[in-house]
Design a protein around this motif. Structure first.
Motif, PDB file in Angstrom:
ATOM      1  N   HIS A  72       0.826  -1.257   0.027  1.00 31.12           N
ATOM      2  CA  HIS A  72      -0.065   0.016   0.114  1.00 31.12           C
ATOM      3  C   HIS A  72       0.798   1.377   0.141  1.00 31.12           C
ATOM      4  O   HIS A  72       0.554   2.037  -0.753  1.00 31.12           O
ATOM      5  N   GLN A  73       1.982   1.208   0.743  1.00 28.04           N
ATOM      6  CA  GLN A  73       2.929   2.278   0.805  1.00 28.04           C
ATOM      7  C   GLN A  73       3.617   2.500  -0.499  1.00 28.04           C
ATOM      8  O   GLN A  73       3.719   3.840  -1.104  1.00 28.04           O
ATOM      9  N   THR A  75       2.270   1.766  -3.589  1.00 29.61           N
ATOM     10  CA  THR A  75       1.141   2.325  -4.304  1.00 29.61           C
ATOM     11  C   THR A  75       1.011   3.847  -4.192  1.00 29.61           C
ATOM     12  O   THR A  75       0.797   4.594  -5.186  1.00 29.61           O
ATOM     13  N   LEU A  76       1.069   4.194  -2.957  1.00 29.73           N
ATOM     14  CA  LEU A  76       0.859   5.575  -2.498  1.00 29.73           C
ATOM     15  C   LEU A  76       2.038   6.485  -3.025  1.00 29.73           C
ATOM     16  O   LEU A  76       1.910   7.455  -3.685  1.00 29.73           O
ATOM     17  N   LEU A  79       1.222   6.933  -6.884  1.00 33.33           N
ATOM     18  CA  LEU A  79       0.258   7.901  -6.984  1.00 33.33           C
ATOM     19  C   LEU A  79       0.752   9.121  -6.885  1.00 33.33           C
ATOM     20  O   LEU A  79       0.349  10.115  -7.729  1.00 33.33           O
ATOM     21  N   ALA A  80       1.632   9.634  -6.212  1.00 34.32           N
ATOM     22  CA  ALA A  80       2.281  10.743  -5.738  1.00 34.32           C
ATOM     23  C   ALA A  80       3.102  11.072  -7.026  1.00 34.32           C
ATOM     24  O   ALA A  80       2.892  12.231  -7.485  1.00 34.32           O
TER      25      ALA A  80
END
Length: 113
Positions: A72-73, A75-76, A79-80
């Motif tokens: 998840h990290q 993916t974040l 996305l950033a």
């Protein structure tokens, strides 16, 4: 079987003194076993293999949660980066429109009919 009940009734009818020591001994002897069996059946006491299996399952869930958190990290972060790229592209588009307008080009606007 009826003879057994008759013997019990006869024993109750006789006014024999009760041996407290035998009663306490029987209670201690079977009471502890009864207590252990009761605790085992209610799940208060569990076998060592069950505790080890639950511990292994807990560790597996913890590892799965940690891996999911790391994914998840990642993916974040992606996305950033994508948002930054989109912001740069938007800003470049605005600069291009401004430059074209400065050169006298009018952008076509859709007409409503």
């Amino acid at each position: 079987m009826p003879e057994f009940f008759m013997v019990l009734a006869a024993a109750d009818a006789v006014d024999a003194p009760t041996d407290v020591g035998k009663m306490i001994g029987g209670l201690v002897q079977y009471g502890v076993l009864g207590l252990v069996v009761t605790l085992f059946l209610t799940g208060t006491i569990v076998p060592k293999a069950t505790v080890q299996a639950l511990s292994l399952e807990r560790d597996n869930w913890r590892d799965a949660h940690q891996k999911e958190h790391e994914a998840h990290q990642a993916t974040l972060v992606q996305l950033a980066k994508a948002q930054t790229s989109a912001d740069v592209a938007t800003e470049q588009g605005r600069a291009m429109v401004k430059l074209l307008e400065d050169f006298g080009h009018r952008p076509d606007t859709p007409r409503s009919t």
